[in-house]
Design an enzyme around this catalytic site. Sequence first.
Site, PDB file in Angstrom:
ATOM      1  N   ASN A   1       7.616   6.305  -1.971  1.00 54.74           N
ATOM      2  CA  ASN A   1       8.538   5.227  -2.309  1.00 54.74           C
ATOM      3  C   ASN A   1       9.714   5.243  -1.350  1.00 54.74           C
ATOM      4  OD1 ASN A   1      10.209   3.380  -3.915  1.00 54.74           O
ATOM      5  ND2 ASN A   1       8.714   3.824  -5.503  1.00 54.74           N
TER       6      ASN A   1
ATOM      7  N   HIS B   1      -1.668  -6.229 -14.286  1.00 53.14           N
ATOM      8  CA  HIS B   1      -0.793  -7.362 -14.609  1.00 53.14           C
ATOM      9  C   HIS B   1      -1.379  -8.709 -14.222  1.00 53.14           C
ATOM     10  CE1 HIS B   1       2.911  -4.469 -14.770  1.00 53.14           C
ATOM     11  NE2 HIS B   1       2.171  -4.421 -15.851  1.00 53.14           N
TER      12      HIS B   1
HETATM   13  P1  OAD Z   1       9.453  -2.964  -8.439  1.00 50.87           P
HETATM   14  O1  OAD Z   1      10.016  -4.083  -7.631  1.00 50.87           O
HETATM   15  O2  OAD Z   1      10.084  -2.693  -9.759  1.00 50.87           O
HETATM   16  O3  OAD Z   1       9.499  -1.631  -7.604  1.00 50.87           O
HETATM   17  C1  OAD Z   1       9.072  -1.601  -6.253  1.00 50.87           C
HETATM   18  C2  OAD Z   1       9.360  -0.225  -5.698  1.00 50.87           C
HETATM   19  O4  OAD Z   1       8.808  -0.172  -4.381  1.00 50.87           O
HETATM   20  C3  OAD Z   1      10.856   0.089  -5.575  1.00 50.87           C
HETATM   21  O5  OAD Z   1      11.084   1.378  -6.166  1.00 50.87           O
HETATM   22  C4  OAD Z   1      11.098   0.115  -4.057  1.00 50.87           C
HETATM   23  O6  OAD Z   1      12.040   1.082  -3.673  1.00 50.87           O
HETATM   24  C5  OAD Z   1       9.732   0.467  -3.518  1.00 50.87           C
HETATM   25  N1  OAD Z   1       9.455  -0.025  -2.162  1.00 50.87           N
HETATM   26  C6  OAD Z   1       9.925  -1.127  -1.537  1.00 50.87           C
HETATM   27  N2  OAD Z   1       9.416  -1.269  -0.308  1.00 50.87           N
HETATM   28  C7  OAD Z   1       8.580  -0.203  -0.134  1.00 50.87           C
HETATM   29  C8  OAD Z   1       7.745   0.217   0.936  1.00 50.87           C
HETATM   30  N3  OAD Z   1       7.656  -0.454   2.080  1.00 50.87           N
HETATM   31  N4  OAD Z   1       7.033   1.367   0.761  1.00 50.87           N
HETATM   32  C9  OAD Z   1       7.129   2.078  -0.394  1.00 50.87           C
HETATM   33  N5  OAD Z   1       7.898   1.718  -1.426  1.00 50.87           N
HETATM   34  C10 OAD Z   1       8.617   0.579  -1.320  1.00 50.87           C
HETATM   35  O7  OAD Z   1       7.894  -3.281  -8.574  1.00 50.87           O
HETATM   36  P2  OAD Z   1       6.864  -2.716  -9.639  1.00 50.87           P
HETATM   37  O8  OAD Z   1       7.139  -1.316  -9.981  1.00 50.87           O
HETATM   38  O9  OAD Z   1       5.523  -3.087  -9.139  1.00 50.87           O
HETATM   39  O10 OAD Z   1       5.318  -7.398 -13.647  1.00 50.87           O
HETATM   40  O11 OAD Z   1       7.207  -3.628 -10.893  1.00 50.87           O
HETATM   41  C11 OAD Z   1       6.436  -3.530 -12.052  1.00 50.87           C
HETATM   42  C12 OAD Z   1       6.256  -4.874 -12.677  1.00 50.87           C
HETATM   43  O12 OAD Z   1       7.548  -5.486 -12.887  1.00 50.87           O
HETATM   44  C13 OAD Z   1       5.532  -5.892 -11.812  1.00 50.87           C
HETATM   45  O13 OAD Z   1       4.121  -5.759 -11.869  1.00 50.87           O
HETATM   46  C14 OAD Z   1       5.983  -7.194 -12.394  1.00 50.87           C
HETATM   47  C15 OAD Z   1       7.453  -6.903 -12.618  1.00 50.87           C
HETATM   48  O14 OAD Z   1       8.036  -7.595 -13.665  1.00 50.87           O
HETATM   49  C16 OAD Z   1       4.565  -8.490 -13.821  1.00 50.87           C
HETATM   50  O15 OAD Z   1       4.427  -9.360 -12.989  1.00 50.87           O
HETATM   51  C17 OAD Z   1       3.929  -8.558 -15.164  1.00 50.87           C
END
Ligand code: OAD
Length: 249
Positions: A219, A125
């Site tokens: 997660n 991204h």
């Molecule tokens: P999300 O914010 O959608 O998901 C983050 C995940 O990490 C959630 O399921 C949380 O439960 C988990 N989480 C939080 N703290 C944690 C920890 N300490 N250890 C393990 N897990 C933890 O983020 P992404 O999946 O990265 O796009 O989101 C995908 C994309 O959506 C991003 O790259 C961004 C956004 O729109 C762009 O910027 C293009």
Amino acid sequence: MSRDRLTAAVAKIAHASNPVSFSGAGLSAESGIATFREGSDEDALWSRFDPQQLASQEGFLAAPETVIDWYNWRRKTLAGAKPNDAHVSLAKQPGWTHITQNVDNLLEQALEITGIDSSPVLHLHGTLLKDHCNAECGYEELIDLHQAPPLRQCNCGGYMRPSVVWFGESLPAQIIQSAVAQAEKTDLMLVVGTSAQVYPAAGLIEIAVSNGAEVIVVNTECHGRTGARVTELVGEAGKLLPELFADSC
Ligand code: OAD
């Protein structure tokens, strides 16, 4: 979380010959970087801000200054952040390829600190550490996170913008091709801190599963991903990753 499951995951990692990590915002959460979506967490970015306004071409053209100020606010937070134990654990593993949705450089910082390996980091991204011309003239500039410039124009007249992928935009072609190739040939994918809701990135997990890889998911929320070769571990990455890699160098 069952101890047996953790032990089984440790063994799977130890036997992997071509491992990859696939990470999301949760990997950097313990470094103080906000996630995007997280159950009922009101601190998550997309609970507080409108992605259509701040992460789309339409939103940028409607209010470019607002969008740049928002990214510069995120850059300021990142400027003061340090890699956490999860980044460091990953960085210590020789021979891994890292695929990430994150636009920060914390995994690279951890790789530099450990100095053990020069594992590739594929940023699906984009990155907050670079700007490019929104008019696509090809001009790019590296950004000092401590002094990110306000809204400005490129010499060609277009606005400069962060080199992150916005909704409706394609992922960098070479990066996604390399990531798909890695997902097809890996025998173990460690998925860390992603809600796996954003495609095509999240599709890499399905590619790995359908090509017979073991998948370990770390997660804080249980996503209920099931399958004979899927092991889900619920907890913080900064605590679980050091345990998963406890027996390796
Ligand atoms: P999300 O914010 O959608 O998901 C983050 C995940 O990490 C959630 O399921 C949380 O439960 C988990 N989480 C939080 N703290 C944690 C920890 N300490 N250890 C393990 N897990 C933890 O983020 P992404 O999946 O990265 O796009 O989101 C995908 C994309 O959506 C991003 O790259 C961004 C956004 O729109 C762009 O910027 C293009």
